[in-house]
Motif scaffolding. Structure first.
Motif, short mmCIF file in Angstrom:
data_model
loop_
_atom_site.label_atom_id
_atom_site.label_comp_id
_atom_site.label_asym_id
_atom_site.label_seq_id
_atom_site.Cartn_x
_atom_site.Cartn_y
_atom_site.Cartn_z
N ALA A 129 37.18 37.10 43.82
CA ALA A 129 38.55 37.06 43.32
C ALA A 129 39.38 38.23 43.83
CB ALA A 129 38.54 37.06 41.78
N ALA A 130 38.75 39.38 44.00
CA ALA A 130 39.48 40.58 44.40
C ALA A 130 39.81 40.62 45.88
CB ALA A 130 38.69 41.83 44.00
N PHE A 131 38.92 40.09 46.70
CA PHE A 131 39.09 40.27 48.15
C PHE A 131 39.36 38.98 48.92
CE2 PHE A 131 36.50 43.85 46.69
CZ PHE A 131 37.25 44.91 47.19
N ALA A 132 39.51 37.87 48.23
CA ALA A 132 39.84 36.62 48.93
C ALA A 132 41.21 36.74 49.59
CB ALA A 132 39.81 35.45 47.96
N PRO A 133 41.36 36.30 50.84
CA PRO A 133 42.65 36.40 51.53
C PRO A 133 43.61 35.28 51.14
CG PRO A 133 41.02 35.45 52.98
CD PRO A 133 40.30 35.79 51.71
N PHE A 134 43.53 34.84 49.91
CA PHE A 134 44.42 33.80 49.39
C PHE A 134 44.50 33.98 47.87
CE2 PHE A 134 40.15 32.12 50.15
CZ PHE A 134 39.74 31.78 48.86
N SER A 135 45.44 33.32 47.25
CA SER A 135 45.62 33.46 45.81
C SER A 135 44.48 32.75 45.07
CB SER A 135 46.96 32.85 45.40
OG SER A 135 47.13 32.91 44.00
N VAL A 136 43.87 33.47 44.13
CA VAL A 136 42.77 32.92 43.35
C VAL A 136 43.18 32.83 41.89
CG1 VAL A 136 40.39 33.28 42.58
CG2 VAL A 136 41.03 33.87 44.92
N SER A 137 42.95 31.69 41.29
CA SER A 137 43.28 31.48 39.88
C SER A 137 42.25 32.16 38.99
CB SER A 137 43.33 29.98 39.57
OG SER A 137 43.42 29.76 38.18
N LEU A 138 42.70 33.15 38.22
CA LEU A 138 41.79 33.86 37.32
C LEU A 138 41.20 32.93 36.25
CD1 LEU A 138 40.43 36.47 36.46
CD2 LEU A 138 42.48 37.03 35.12
#
Length: 253
Positions: A129-138
């Motif tokens: 979640a922290a380092f994905a190069p795209f928006s991640v839904s918490l």
């Protein structure tokens, strides 16, 4: 009850102080990141990696198996170590009953395995979640993580913890290691498909379909999911009963 809790706490504390346990967690986490970290190469290789549910499903069904395999070796030596170190004789001299000792050791092994497995899932999902190069839904991450810890991690940890601790107490430790290697190796050789998986799988059984299902593999076999859960829970409890059946395991009662 207090004596069972005391044995449980001692077992749990001793296990968490072992450097090998944290080394096992680190090795499994590095493998999970190498395989599923959302890098450009992995995103090109894994078409669903942008979905948090798929990431959690993947590390639970594949990489968590390596973690539980390592934990099974670490947990297996607990009963034999007590016998060699004289700890069992000390406990026998105290007003501790066989069931209190056995259940304390078994519960400590299960709780240790479950703690480490949950840490594995939480840490790797946090990195995703922290380092994905795209928006991640918490919320999507938290839902997938909760399902993995409860629906998959709990029965898998119960089976691994109970079986590893118990079997090493009633048979030769080397034979126990051999059986674990064969069983986990067979688990690792399974390739997923649209068909129902064998119920004997620890992390890649049909319980994992509660986390994520391939859009082209519509799976509605509830019976197979329940069979996988029944094997893990029932198999763990059956293994836990073995020390009670072996008369020479404890002092005459």
């Amino acid at each position: 009850m207090n004596k069972t809790a005391a044995v449980l706490w001692y077992e749990y504390k001793m296990q968490l102080q072992r450097p090998a346990l944290w080394g096992c967690l680190l090795a499994a986490s590095l493998l999970a990141q190498a395989d599923s970290f959302p890098s450009a190469g992995n995103l090109a290789r894994l078409e669903f990696l942008r979905e948090p549910a798929y990431f959690v499903y993947r590390i639970m069904s594949l990489d968590a198996l390596l973690l539980l395999f390592g934990l099974s070796f670490l947990l297996a030596g607990r009963f034999p170590l007590d016998a060699r170190a004289g700890m069992r004789d000390v406990l026998m001299a105290a007003p501790v009953q066989k069931r209190q000792y056995v259940w304390g050791k078994l519960a400590g092994g299960f709780l240790c395995a479950y703690t480490v497995l949950c840490l594995f899932l939480i840490l790797n999902t946090a990195v995703y979640a922290a380092f994905a190069p795209f928006s991640v839904s918490l919320p999507a991450c938290l839902i997938a993580l909760g399902r993995a810890c409860l629906a998959c991690g709990l029965p898998a940890s119960l089976f691994t913890g109970f079986a590893a601790v118990s079997l090493a107490g009633v048979m030769d430790l080397r034979l126990c290691y051999l059986l674990a290697a064969v069983f986990f190796g067979w688990n690792a050789s399974f390739a997923g498909s649209a068909e129902a998986a064998p119920c004997f799988l620890i992390t890649a059984g049909d319980l994992s379909r509660l986390l994520w299902v391939h859009p082209e593999w519509r799976f509605t076999d509830t019976g197979s999911i329940l069979a996988n859960a029944a094997f893990l829970v029932g198999g763990g409890l059956l293994a836990a009963a073995l020390p009670f059946w072996k008369r020479s395991f404890w002092r005459p009662e």
